[in-house]
Each structure stands twice: as structure tokens, then as C-alpha cells.
Design a protein around this motif. Sequence first.
Motif, short mmCIF file in Angstrom:
data_model
loop_
_atom_site.label_atom_id
_atom_site.label_comp_id
_atom_site.label_asym_id
_atom_site.label_seq_id
_atom_site.Cartn_x
_atom_site.Cartn_y
_atom_site.Cartn_z
N TYR A 1 39.90 32.67 35.14
CA TYR A 1 38.47 33.03 35.09
C TYR A 1 38.05 33.73 36.37
CZ TYR A 1 33.42 32.31 35.34
OH TYR A 1 32.06 32.48 35.50
N ASP A 2 37.35 34.84 36.21
CA ASP A 2 36.77 35.58 37.33
C ASP A 2 35.30 35.81 37.01
OD1 ASP A 2 36.01 37.20 39.39
OD2 ASP A 2 37.57 38.71 39.09
N PRO A 3 34.40 35.17 37.75
CA PRO A 3 32.97 35.32 37.43
C PRO A 3 32.46 36.75 37.62
CG PRO A 3 33.27 34.13 39.50
CD PRO A 3 34.61 34.26 38.87
N ASN A 4 33.17 37.58 38.35
CA ASN A 4 32.72 38.95 38.62
C ASN A 4 33.42 40.00 37.76
OD1 ASN A 4 31.03 38.00 40.78
ND2 ASN A 4 32.88 37.84 42.07
N HIS A 5 34.32 39.57 36.92
CA HIS A 5 35.08 40.52 36.09
C HIS A 5 35.41 39.87 34.75
CE1 HIS A 5 37.74 43.80 35.07
NE2 HIS A 5 38.71 42.93 34.80
N ARG B 1 30.82 34.81 26.52
CA ARG B 1 30.85 35.78 27.60
C ARG B 1 31.45 37.12 27.16
NH1 ARG B 1 34.45 36.35 32.47
NH2 ARG B 1 33.12 37.09 34.18
N ASP C 1 38.91 37.26 27.83
CA ASP C 1 37.56 36.73 27.70
C ASP C 1 36.90 37.23 26.41
OD1 ASP C 1 37.54 35.31 30.15
OD2 ASP C 1 37.20 37.18 31.24
#
Length: 406
Positions: A101-105, A183, A110
Motif C-alpha cells: 500500500y502506498d497512500p500517495n500512489h 480506492r 488497487d
Amino acid sequence: MTVVGLLFVAWCVTVGLPTDPILASIWLWVLTIGWNNGRHWTHHLRFLRDWLPVLVFLVLYSYSRGWAYTSTTVPHVYEMLTIDHAIFGVTPTVWLQQHLYDPNHIHPWDVGVSFVYFSHFLTVYIVAAVLWLRNRAAWGAFMRRWMLLTFAGVSTYILWPAAPPWWAAKYGLIEPVARLSSRGFNAIGLHGAGNMLNHAQLGANPVAAMPSLHFAFSLCVAGFFMTRLRKRWIPLLALYPLAMAFTLSYCGEHHVTDMIVGALYVLASFVLVSVGERLWRRRRARRAAGTAASDESRAGTSVDPADGARVEGARVEGVRVDGVRVDGAAVDPDRDAEPVGAGRGEAIDVGPVGRGGADLGSVDGREREATAQRTGGTEPDAGGSTVTAEPEAAGAPVSGPPAARG
């Protein structure tokens, strides 16, 4: 079907995903109408007749949230966390989000997990609709297993409420995790779909973690077809529950323990329904055998003709009188003159027979008369005497074939 597909896509983009059971059922009905658009309108009403119990069941399922979760509910969560950690040594949701998981990408997976998660709201109903269109017996078998599975899951939610990983992280029981199921829709512009899914999650039961019906439904679909399709399709079918398991754990929706228990619920539902179906078939077979035996008994009942009784519905085979069989079939008097099962000179008196009420009387005398007419005059009777037939006038109608020449 193209029109139905375009309408559904337009609905999802503008309004949102049809996660409501009533709305999903309406879309399924539209799907069946589009597929069988040439059928009479009464055929399309059968869908409402067959699916009404399912719709009522789904409405009750939506109300289960209020029965399972109240302001005083304290859900179970430590039990699942302990079992997951004992199996893997870590909390699976925390480990997956730390590595993927990458909150910025937004990664491709996803987007994939969002579609896999949403499939829970449509796959079972689409499969059921296709089965209803093609094989109603298979539709009934599938729905029995699915409804028992759902009932067992909802009952567990009420009796033993349990919280998912995102709830545990919210209250500081595990490391922080994000809820990622919607998301991916925002990344491809399906904001309406994402908002609809978020709204559905807000109205969902927050203590419906054990068992995981998301995983159980995917396994139910795969398991149902594994015994009905060729073996080469089994790996493809197995991919769906595996993808759902990854999605639920990665998105923080369920513990692995929830999915294990969900799989056990699927197995139990299939076994119980199979046993019930087998018992039901045996019961129907016994009833059919009993009915057949009763019919044979009534058909074979012996009636004493001397009493003058009428034989209703019974078949009297093998007796022929004046060219007419007792059961009403015409008989050639020249070919079948002799009664079956009766020797010459033996009188067969069965009294009034059948609905026609024909009096059979004594057969042997008439039989000798018919034989005498064919042979041209005489025939010995049982006592050695002869019976002389009167010659018929020239040109008179004669019953049966003409006498042999020479």
C-alpha cells in the motif's frame, strides 16, 4: 443484451453500484427480459414468482444490521487476531499494507481489488439469474445452498458479533491500516461507483466479520460449479475465491480466520443440503412406488362375474366375442376366432363387462356358429354332434372374408 449492458454501465457511472438487494433484483429482472425478449410477458412474470422468497430473504438480511449491532454491542476481535498471529506470525492485513500500500500512489492491484470486492454484490445474483434462465433445477439447488449459508452467517453475526481489522486498527488494537476497497474506482474515474460503495459500507453491519460471507459467497459459486464443469475449469474457478481472500485481507475487511470459518460454513451448507435433497428424493421415490403399487392393486382386483358385478377400469385381456375384444378393440373374426386361453367347448361367462355393458354370455356356441359359416356348414361340438349353419342368401352381406374356393 447490448442495450441492457449500456444501461447498466450508465447507471453505475451516474448513480452508483446497485448494492441494494431490491435494486440488484430489479437489474437481474431486466437482464432476463433482455435475454428472452421474444417470450410472452407471462414468462417474465415467472421471475417475480420464483424470486419473491429470495427478495424477502434479502430484505430481512439487510435488517440484520440492526439486530446484530447496537450502541451497547462489544464485538469480538482478540480471538481472530490471536489465531491469525499464531498461523502467520504477523497480522496479515498489517503486513500486506506495509508491503503493497502506498497512500500517495494507486497501483494496478488497487484497481483490481476494488472490482473483486464489488463482485461480491453481483456475482451470486448474476450466476443465479443465468441458472434460472438455463436450468431451473440447478437454480433451485444453488439457491438452497446459498440461502442456508447466508442464514447461518447472519445468525452468527447476531449471536457472536465480531469486528474486522479496520475496526481493530481504529481503536488501536493493531497497527494503523486503511480501508482500501473503494480506492481503485477513484483512480479510473468511477467516482460515483466509489461513493456508492462507501455509502453501502457505512450502512453495512460493522460486526459482520465472522464468518466472512464475502469469501464464503465466492467459494460457494466456485464450489457449486466445480462438480458441474470439466476439470480444466477448476483452476480458473479456484482463482476467484483466492482473489477474494487477498482482497479482503489487503483491504482490511476480514481476518484470515474469518475466511477459514466461512469456508467451513460453505462445506457444512453443501453437505446439509445434499443430505436433505437425497432424503427428499428417497421420500418421493417411496411415495411414487406406493402410488404405483396401489394403482396396480386396483387394476388387478379380481371380480366374480357370476355376481353380475360391473368391472370398472379393469382390463379383460384375451377374450374375443363376435369379432369384438372386451376392451373395445376390433378383432378379425377369421384370424382370431378362437378365444385366447379358452379351449373349444369351454363356456366363458363373465357377465356384463365394462362401461359399454356388453353381455358376453356363452362364447363357445357363437364361436362354433362362426366356424361353421366359414367352413361351409358343420362343425363338431364338444359332444361329437354337429352344428349346421344356414346358408346365406345370394348377394347378402357377409361378415368376414369370402370362403376359400375349391
